[in-house]
Design a protein around this motif. Structure first.
Motif, PDB file in Angstrom:
ATOM      1  N   LYS A   1      21.234  62.854  72.248  1.00 24.37           N
ATOM      2  CA  LYS A   1      21.237  61.777  73.354  1.00 24.37           C
ATOM      3  C   LYS A   1      20.463  60.936  73.622  1.00 24.37           C
ATOM      4  O   LYS A   1      19.486  61.927  73.174  1.00 24.37           O
ATOM      5  CB  LYS A   1      21.358  62.831  74.563  1.00 24.37           C
ATOM      6  CG  LYS A   1      21.544  61.659  76.306  1.00 24.37           C
ATOM      7  CD  LYS A   1      21.725  63.505  77.295  1.00 24.37           C
ATOM      8  CE  LYS A   1      22.341  63.286  78.535  1.00 24.37           C
ATOM      9  NZ  LYS A   1      23.018  62.435  78.671  1.00 24.37           N
ATOM     10  N   TYR A   2      20.155  60.254  73.513  1.00 28.69           N
ATOM     11  CA  TYR A   2      19.835  58.759  73.906  1.00 28.69           C
ATOM     12  C   TYR A   2      19.465  58.201  75.302  1.00 28.69           C
ATOM     13  O   TYR A   2      20.125  56.966  74.867  1.00 28.69           O
ATOM     14  CB  TYR A   2      19.397  57.584  73.049  1.00 28.69           C
ATOM     15  CG  TYR A   2      19.495  58.721  70.853  1.00 28.69           C
ATOM     16  CD1 TYR A   2      18.414  58.655  70.233  1.00 28.69           C
ATOM     17  CD2 TYR A   2      20.369  58.700  70.247  1.00 28.69           C
ATOM     18  CE1 TYR A   2      18.502  59.534  69.795  1.00 28.69           C
ATOM     19  CE2 TYR A   2      20.559  60.212  69.266  1.00 28.69           C
ATOM     20  CZ  TYR A   2      19.789  60.156  68.969  1.00 28.69           C
ATOM     21  OH  TYR A   2      19.567  60.910  68.275  1.00 28.69           O
ATOM     22  N   PRO A   3      18.915  59.087  75.849  1.00 30.92           N
ATOM     23  CA  PRO A   3      19.527  58.506  77.633  1.00 30.92           C
ATOM     24  C   PRO A   3      18.515  56.876  78.231  1.00 30.92           C
ATOM     25  O   PRO A   3      18.550  56.216  78.515  1.00 30.92           O
ATOM     26  CB  PRO A   3      18.729  59.230  78.716  1.00 30.92           C
ATOM     27  CG  PRO A   3      18.207  60.270  77.808  1.00 30.92           C
ATOM     28  CD  PRO A   3      18.684  60.224  75.920  1.00 30.92           C
ATOM     29  N   PHE A   4      17.661  56.944  77.166  1.00 32.83           N
ATOM     30  CA  PHE A   4      17.086  55.472  76.809  1.00 32.83           C
ATOM     31  C   PHE A   4      17.233  54.541  76.649  1.00 32.83           C
ATOM     32  O   PHE A   4      16.504  53.254  76.672  1.00 32.83           O
ATOM     33  CB  PHE A   4      15.226  55.654  76.473  1.00 32.83           C
ATOM     34  CG  PHE A   4      15.298  56.990  74.928  1.00 32.83           C
ATOM     35  CD1 PHE A   4      15.614  56.208  74.047  1.00 32.83           C
ATOM     36  CD2 PHE A   4      15.223  57.856  75.487  1.00 32.83           C
ATOM     37  CE1 PHE A   4      15.030  56.555  73.085  1.00 32.83           C
ATOM     38  CE2 PHE A   4      15.183  58.388  73.700  1.00 32.83           C
ATOM     39  CZ  PHE A   4      15.086  58.076  72.804  1.00 32.83           C
ATOM     40  N   LEU A   5      18.377  54.329  75.913  1.00 33.19           N
ATOM     41  CA  LEU A   5      18.589  53.260  74.769  1.00 33.19           C
ATOM     42  C   LEU A   5      20.272  53.355  75.596  1.00 33.19           C
ATOM     43  O   LEU A   5      21.080  54.025  75.716  1.00 33.19           O
ATOM     44  CB  LEU A   5      18.549  54.258  73.035  1.00 33.19           C
ATOM     45  CG  LEU A   5      18.088  53.968  72.808  1.00 33.19           C
ATOM     46  CD1 LEU A   5      18.236  54.678  70.966  1.00 33.19           C
ATOM     47  CD2 LEU A   5      17.077  53.669  72.702  1.00 33.19           C
ATOM     48  N   PRO A   6      20.274  51.827  75.263  1.00 33.17           N
ATOM     49  CA  PRO A   6      21.979  50.604  76.073  1.00 33.17           C
ATOM     50  C   PRO A   6      22.558  52.028  75.039  1.00 33.17           C
ATOM     51  O   PRO A   6      22.357  51.703  73.319  1.00 33.17           O
ATOM     52  CB  PRO A   6      21.715  49.937  75.429  1.00 33.17           C
ATOM     53  CG  PRO A   6      20.263  49.300  75.209  1.00 33.17           C
ATOM     54  CD  PRO A   6      19.057  50.521  75.330  1.00 33.17           C
ATOM     55  N   SER A   7      23.929  51.335  74.785  1.00 32.29           N
ATOM     56  CA  SER A   7      25.019  52.183  73.526  1.00 32.29           C
ATOM     57  C   SER A   7      24.480  51.582  72.832  1.00 32.29           C
ATOM     58  O   SER A   7      25.340  52.496  71.382  1.00 32.29           O
ATOM     59  CB  SER A   7      25.860  52.670  74.482  1.00 32.29           C
ATOM     60  OG  SER A   7      26.224  51.272  75.294  1.00 32.29           O
ATOM     61  N   ASP A   8      24.771  50.282  72.531  1.00 26.33           N
ATOM     62  CA  ASP A   8      24.566  49.539  70.884  1.00 26.33           C
ATOM     63  C   ASP A   8      23.294  49.393  70.097  1.00 26.33           C
ATOM     64  O   ASP A   8      23.293  49.073  69.470  1.00 26.33           O
ATOM     65  CB  ASP A   8      25.274  48.108  70.936  1.00 26.33           C
ATOM     66  CG  ASP A   8      23.791  47.596  72.515  1.00 26.33           C
ATOM     67  OD1 ASP A   8      23.101  47.811  72.810  1.00 26.33           O
ATOM     68  OD2 ASP A   8      23.249  45.225  72.756  1.00 26.33           O
ATOM     69  N   LEU A   9      22.123  50.352  70.633  1.00 32.49           N
ATOM     70  CA  LEU A   9      21.277  50.939  69.792  1.00 32.49           C
ATOM     71  C   LEU A   9      21.203  52.268  69.901  1.00 32.49           C
ATOM     72  O   LEU A   9      20.327  52.808  68.819  1.00 32.49           O
ATOM     73  CB  LEU A   9      20.018  50.548  70.754  1.00 32.49           C
ATOM     74  CG  LEU A   9      19.891  49.515  70.964  1.00 32.49           C
ATOM     75  CD1 LEU A   9      18.425  48.775  71.257  1.00 32.49           C
ATOM     76  CD2 LEU A   9      19.677  48.216  69.677  1.00 32.49           C
ATOM     77  N   ALA A  10      22.390  52.923  70.491  1.00 30.77           N
ATOM     78  CA  ALA A  10      22.443  54.842  70.322  1.00 30.77           C
ATOM     79  C   ALA A  10      23.083  55.142  69.599  1.00 30.77           C
ATOM     80  O   ALA A  10      24.070  54.616  69.263  1.00 30.77           O
ATOM     81  CB  ALA A  10      22.749  54.298  72.034  1.00 30.77           C
ATOM     82  N   LEU A  11      22.521  55.883  68.783  1.00 29.25           N
ATOM     83  CA  LEU A  11      23.376  56.982  67.820  1.00 29.25           C
ATOM     84  C   LEU A  11      24.282  57.765  68.373  1.00 29.25           C
ATOM     85  O   LEU A  11      24.181  58.345  68.880  1.00 29.25           O
ATOM     86  CB  LEU A  11      22.585  57.747  67.089  1.00 29.25           C
ATOM     87  CG  LEU A  11      23.284  58.556  65.813  1.00 29.25           C
ATOM     88  CD1 LEU A  11      23.751  57.833  64.745  1.00 29.25           C
ATOM     89  CD2 LEU A  11      21.730  59.091  65.291  1.00 29.25           C
ATOM     90  N   GLN A  12      25.077  57.681  67.931  1.00 30.16           N
ATOM     91  CA  GLN A  12      26.406  58.093  68.642  1.00 30.16           C
ATOM     92  C   GLN A  12      27.010  59.232  67.831  1.00 30.16           C
ATOM     93  O   GLN A  12      27.755  58.548  66.429  1.00 30.16           O
ATOM     94  CB  GLN A  12      27.839  57.787  69.084  1.00 30.16           C
ATOM     95  CG  GLN A  12      27.116  56.953  70.342  1.00 30.16           C
ATOM     96  CD  GLN A  12      28.645  56.581  70.941  1.00 30.16           C
ATOM     97  OE1 GLN A  12      29.858  57.452  71.201  1.00 30.16           O
ATOM     98  NE2 GLN A  12      27.787  55.552  72.066  1.00 30.16           N
ATOM     99  N   SER A  13      26.842  60.861  67.494  1.00 27.59           N
ATOM    100  CA  SER A  13      26.725  61.392  66.078  1.00 27.59           C
ATOM    101  C   SER A  13      26.658  62.856  66.247  1.00 27.59           C
ATOM    102  O   SER A  13      26.394  63.303  67.293  1.00 27.59           O
ATOM    103  CB  SER A  13      26.082  61.429  65.237  1.00 27.59           C
ATOM    104  OG  SER A  13      25.842  61.927  64.292  1.00 27.59           O
ATOM    105  N   GLY A  14      27.724  63.510  65.403  1.00 25.95           N
ATOM    106  CA  GLY A  14      27.570  64.707  65.707  1.00 25.95           C
ATOM    107  C   GLY A  14      26.740  65.325  64.566  1.00 25.95           C
ATOM    108  O   GLY A  14      25.234  64.680  64.318  1.00 25.95           O
ATOM    109  N   ASN A  15      26.502  66.632  64.551  1.00 23.16           N
ATOM    110  CA  ASN A  15      24.729  67.101  63.531  1.00 23.16           C
ATOM    111  C   ASN A  15      25.391  66.476  62.560  1.00 23.16           C
ATOM    112  O   ASN A  15      26.471  67.988  61.854  1.00 23.16           O
ATOM    113  CB  ASN A  15      24.387  68.529  64.082  1.00 23.16           C
ATOM    114  CG  ASN A  15      23.689  69.189  62.934  1.00 23.16           C
ATOM    115  OD1 ASN A  15      22.818  68.397  63.339  1.00 23.16           O
ATOM    116  ND2 ASN A  15      23.072  70.161  63.516  1.00 23.16           N
TER     117      ASN A  15
END
Lengths: 479, 479
Positions: free
Chosen positions: B278-292
């Protein structure tokens, strides 16, 4: 001219009041601006939308609600009733004056559930950042759809901040607290008193959280309840097993020392130390910085942000009046936005703020504070088409409520009050608060036959000395 | 040309590795960019910086650390040791292979505490929003100074995201969980097992949190520990009082039903259900979306964000190797930023990512995964001046560690391993993990005389059947 776009941040009681205010104007034939509310929870109701989670919610966001499973209203519903949607209208018959949480959620939901306003709410959507473009006096609001993790930005002409200020706990340090081995959390994370049965409980604080969790813990069979105050005790006539002590000085493991030299051992500690005004989505020049006060600085008529009068706050005050005050605020803000009410110049607003602050300085106690807030609401309603109601009588209800609590902190919720909206007297509830262990809407609205257990329990119950937490057959120190 | 400005978000082990990497180059005479790290906590160390609070911290921010008071390393320190700052160098003598949290914090703090890098960290400062201006390929980073509530924005050429991914709990729903009356929270909010003494504890999960909190609860005298798995049991040779059951189906108050038809009553439930990226400070085009996962999609060489190669992630992988892997990543990112290593073209990076993903698909179990991560680290170190170390031997240590756990989940922490950095064998600790109830640095580094109590306890302790949680004189079911 294009319709203005209005962002409402938060769809709790205040945000719902704003939605209702616009809907009410639209129903009366007016053209209203484009209104979009952003709500991080999956449903509306704010505080009244119970979450079994504590700390962080299913989307990784801070949990909003500070309510617990067994919570009942701690003030008479006749003091918070909407002037344009009564309890009688909603429930079709009189109910008691102190309903449990689920019943109050049903009431605020009921006012708007049959309208189109739910379509205006983006649920499961957190506001990440608001940027004010001073050149064009518009706002870019960036939000995240929490279900698909997509962030989007769009422009709004005005922003209504309705996120409340009882969600971010104030969690101060106490010497040695990191060594406490038992249950330890803030009241914000308290979800039910059942687990406090047979525990020695310390509540740090002397306001509504400590009072309410204290009697709830007592009701559910806590072995002892100690409340620690900083400025002064609440001073209720506590039953045996509850006590107030001055501020604690330090922890050494499970042992707590108090400033009067006494020590106690505890199994559970709950910090009832209040909440922070926190608006992590706002730049500091738009963010209210305030303690919990009935007239926060910087808000003209308690709602218009002086630093940027296209930013509004709803419900930012400490509250005696609640739902109906949010209505008064929402109707006034709506009228400002729709040009039905005129915004004074910045200088006039400053003068008005100073006037009211001076009046606020003269407030010398709770009774005064209730009257002050009543006059504040009268001033707002006077500027709108929200139905005026008998504020003097509601003040009287608040003062009687305070009296009831002084008389018996364990039975005050059993007393009925008369609605100033309908004139009807509240019902006596089928079960006293102290004996009622099922807080559901279904149970509340039922008309149960008295069971043998309840009869037996009532047999040992007198108004002055109710039976402590033994309904579930637990041992009691006195019975 | 002006020096580049680099923002590091987070000063935990990964952010500290980045600070150290730049400092190391500066010490060797290089001119380094302007580096500023933003850390929301008051001190660095990330996870290793214990917070007694749970849920929300003193500034109203989500608590970062998921560690609890009694936590000891659950892997041998020889597998995480820095290649350029050894445990022997820090402590001046061999210590045991599984130190408690405070000892490991001291080690990572010790590497940098005498340098100037702490001046580069803005503590008590939360990053609110990062905006990428694609036209100029620069970033506006907006932060809030949590102590004075002021937000400020400034421009950076590159952003290193080092906020970790074991801080935002994954808190799924279970049928009826809202009716559970006992202690209920996620492992993230677990702060110590003392309060689980004499409790019937349910841990939902079958990974490191469940394993570690499970044996900790057993150690501290839980009446029973039940662990509920979804895919498969951990399968350790649990002592009497610990058991694994398949996934729970529903709660009805304190009673939990499992998918094999069994039911149990519990006093406490801890969700060991993992964490969110979770990276609430990042716009979605910079935010990693991943499982572990050990090779997240979209990160070239595990660190360079494909969508914008001036954004880097450190420590975003699931981790066997930890501190030394963060170093390898930080040194490589530093070298990219300083132009010492060349960034391949986007097409080449994509090809490289696909290659490694294909290799990752072939990973068929833990031993394979450890080897894969070792090769990943070898590849990174090969591109930098970070000291190469004997990765094959560290893989062997990991495999031996897994064996130790299989042999005895209660005693594996008592075994010493040999450092691949110094060749020295770890000390045998003065007290076994199961008998040690004081997890402080002071106690750990002391050489205590054996007390009578400890002797007595050791008398009933055998490697195969250690005495459960009776060190404090509590009743035991068997003794």
């Amino acid at each position: 001219m294009a319709r203005e776009r209005i962002a409402i941040i938060g769809a709790g009681p205040s945000g719902m009041a704003a939605l209702r205010a616009f809907e009410s104007a639209e129903r009366a034939g007016a053209e209203i601006p484009e209104v979009i509310a952003f709500e991080k929870q999956d449903d509306w109701g704010g505080q009244w939308n119970f979450d079994w989670r504590s700390g962080i919610d299913q989307y990784g966001e801070p949990v909003h609600s500070s309510m617990y499973r067994n919570l009942w209203s701690n003030g008479p519903k006749e003091a918070l009733e909407f002037a344009e949607y009564t309890f009688d209208e909603h429930f079709g018959r009189p109910i008691s004056s102190y309903p449990p949480r689920e019943v109050l959620w049903d009431y605020i939901d009921g006012r708007v559930r049959t309208t189109n306003v739910k379509d205006k709410v983006r649920f499961s959507t957190a506001v990440r950042w608001v940027e004010h473009h001073e050149d064009r006096d518009i706002f870019t609001v960036t939000v995240e759809d929490l279900k698909n993790h997509q962030t989007t930005s769009s422009e709004f002409d005005r922003v209504i901040v309705a996120t409340g200020h009882f969600s971010f706990p104030h969690v101060p340090e106490f010497q040695g607290i990191e060594t406490f081995p038992g249950t330890l959390h803030h009241a914000h994370d308290f979800r039910g008193a059942e687990k406090l049965a047979d525990q020695r409980v310390l509540l740090i604080g002397a306001s509504y959280s400590a009072e309410d969790i204290g009697v709830q813990a007592f009701k559910m069979g806590a072995r002892s309840v100690t409340m620690s105050y900083r400025s002064g005790p609440m001073g209720y006539d506590w039953p045996e097993g509850m006590e107030e002590l001055p501020l604690l000085e330090r922890f050494e493991g499970a042992t707590v020392s108090f400033s009067n030299g006494e020590t106690r051992e505890f199994d559970a500690v709950i910090l009832c130390t209040g909440y922070l005004h926190k608006y992590p989505f706002l730049p500091s020049d738009l963010a209210l910085q305030s303690g919990n006060t009935i007239y926060p600085a910087g808000l003209y008529r308690g709602v218009v942000w002086q630093g940027s009068p296209k930013v509004y706050y709803l419900g930012a005050q400490d509250q005696w009046f609640t739902f109906n005050m949010f209505d008064a605020q929402a109707w006034y803000v709506r009228d400002l936005i729709m040009g039905r009410a005129e915004l004074p110049t910045a200088a006039e607003r400053t003068e008005h703020l100073q006037d009211w602050h001076q009046r606020f300085q003269g407030v010398g106690g709770d009774a005064d504070a209730v009257r002050f807030q009543a006059e504040y609401i009268r001033d707002l309603i006077g500027a709108t088409d929200y139905p005026m109601f008998d504020l003097v009588e509601v003040v009287r209800i608040f003062l009687a409520w305070k009296d009831d609590k002084k008389k018996n902190i364990l039975t005050y919720r059993d007393k009925p009050y008369r609605s100033v909206m309908t004139g009807s007297l509240a019902a006596e509830h089928h079960t006293t608060w102290l004996q009622e262990l099922d807080d559901s809407l279904e149970r509340y609205l039922s008309t149960p036959e008295e069971t043998d257990v309840e009869k037996a329990v009532r047999g040992v119950d007198t108004p002055d000395a109710p039976a402590p937490g033994n309904v579930r057959g637990e041992e009691t120190p006195t019975a």
